[in-house]
Design a protein around this motif. Structure first.
Motif, PDB file in Angstrom:
ATOM      1  N   ASP A   1     -17.831  -6.835 -16.141  1.00 13.72           N
ATOM      2  CA  ASP A   1     -17.689  -8.272 -16.275  1.00 13.72           C
ATOM      3  C   ASP A   1     -19.089  -8.872 -16.263  1.00 13.72           C
ATOM      4  O   ASP A   1     -19.672  -9.142 -15.209  1.00 13.72           O
ATOM      5  N   PHE A   2     -19.644  -9.066 -17.471  1.00  8.33           N
ATOM      6  CA  PHE A   2     -21.026  -9.528 -17.576  1.00  8.33           C
ATOM      7  C   PHE A   2     -21.183 -10.946 -17.039  1.00  8.33           C
ATOM      8  O   PHE A   2     -22.228 -11.282 -16.466  1.00  8.33           O
ATOM      9  N   ALA A   3     -20.171 -11.791 -17.205  1.00  8.74           N
ATOM     10  CA  ALA A   3     -20.255 -13.152 -16.692  1.00  8.74           C
ATOM     11  C   ALA A   3     -20.403 -13.132 -15.175  1.00  8.74           C
ATOM     12  O   ALA A   3     -21.253 -13.824 -14.611  1.00  8.74           O
ATOM     13  N   ALA A   4     -19.592 -12.317 -14.504  1.00 11.69           N
ATOM     14  CA  ALA A   4     -19.669 -12.233 -13.040  1.00 11.69           C
ATOM     15  C   ALA A   4     -20.992 -11.616 -12.601  1.00 11.69           C
ATOM     16  O   ALA A   4     -21.627 -12.086 -11.649  1.00 11.69           O
ATOM     17  N   THR A   5     -21.430 -10.571 -13.299  1.00 12.59           N
ATOM     18  CA  THR A   5     -22.667  -9.890 -12.921  1.00 12.59           C
ATOM     19  C   THR A   5     -23.874 -10.812 -13.048  1.00 12.59           C
ATOM     20  O   THR A   5     -24.710 -10.914 -12.139  1.00 12.59           O
TER      21      THR A   5
ATOM     22  N   ALA B   1     -18.323 -18.236 -21.806  1.00 17.16           N
ATOM     23  CA  ALA B   1     -16.983 -18.354 -22.359  1.00 17.16           C
ATOM     24  C   ALA B   1     -16.672 -17.156 -23.235  1.00 17.16           C
ATOM     25  O   ALA B   1     -17.526 -16.697 -23.991  1.00 17.16           O
ATOM     26  N   ASP B   2     -15.465 -16.650 -23.114  1.00 15.68           N
ATOM     27  CA  ASP B   2     -15.043 -15.507 -23.916  1.00 15.68           C
ATOM     28  C   ASP B   2     -13.556 -15.618 -24.173  1.00 15.68           C
ATOM     29  O   ASP B   2     -12.832 -16.315 -23.440  1.00 15.68           O
ATOM     30  N   GLU B   3     -13.090 -14.937 -25.209  1.00 16.09           N
ATOM     31  CA  GLU B   3     -11.659 -14.955 -25.499  1.00 16.09           C
ATOM     32  C   GLU B   3     -10.901 -14.305 -24.363  1.00 16.09           C
ATOM     33  O   GLU B   3     -11.254 -13.222 -23.893  1.00 16.09           O
TER      34      GLU B   3
END
Length: 203
Positions: free
Chosen positions: A46-50, A194-196
């Motif tokens: 999870d790149f957003a969380a990382t 943001a991601d699908e």
């Protein structure tokens, strides 16, 4: 498990020893080793969380005490480079009824497409009219900004919504308050990814 005695008459290289008589008796199979995976295991990241955690850790390092706000001047643009495409820098001022009003100062490249317009140097809409001219809903960002302003602490959230092309979007938002004066939260770093979103419903 039984062992075929004839199997003990060969040398370690597999040659048959002198006087060896080949036996056609069936040999009971032993236990085979567990098969190794042919490919490395695929681990979802999870790149957003990382990336959000890394920026929050940097924000924590800049604080001089548990309740102090980092100074905006302590952040070097170079150390923010890995987040800059998804970073919205926001300033604040007092509005009517002592409510803060937020102004977008700088907008990352990826957020231009996300918001559908360049918000740089513009006043963000108030919470009771959170729609932008592009039709994008700013309410989640505004809610987290106001919460971070009042608490002088980091705030984050994850939201789902419909993009203009009709796809379902998952949006991760992190708001980190900073101080220009050293006394109050008057500058904010807003990190947005943001991601699908995966649609788990019936087709």
């Amino acid at each position: 498990m039984s062992v075929d005695k004839n199997a003990l008459r060969g040398d370690p290289l597999g040659n048959k020893a002198e006087g060896f008589t080949e036996s056609h008796a069936p040999v009971r199979p032993g236990f085979a080793p567990a098969p190794r995976p042919r490919k490395p295991l695929q681990i979802d990241v999870d790149f957003a969380a990382t990336l959000s955690q890394k920026l929050r850790a940097l924000w924590d390092q800049k604080r001089t005490s548990a309740h102090a706000l980092p100074l905006a001047s302590s952040f070097d643009p170079l150390e923010l480079r890995q987040w800059e495409d998804n970073l919205l820098v926001v300033g604040t001022q007092r509005g009517f009824e002592n409510r803060p009003r937020f102004t977008a100062i700088k907008l990352g490249r990826c957020l231009l497409e996300y918001f559908g317009s360049d918000l740089s140097r513009t006043l963000l809409p108030p919470q009771h009219t959170p729609k932008l001219a592009s039709g994008h809903d700013m309410l989640p960002v505004l809610q987290l900004l106001e919460a971070a302003y009042r608490s002088k602490g980091a705030r984050d959230g994850q939201f789902t919504g419909i993009a203009k092309n009709g796809t379902l979007l998952r949006t991760d938002i992190l708001v980190l308050p900073l101080s220009v004066t050293g006394h109050q939260a008057d500058r904010f770093l807003v990190l947005i990814y943001a991601d699908e979103a995966e649609n788990d419903g019936p087709d």
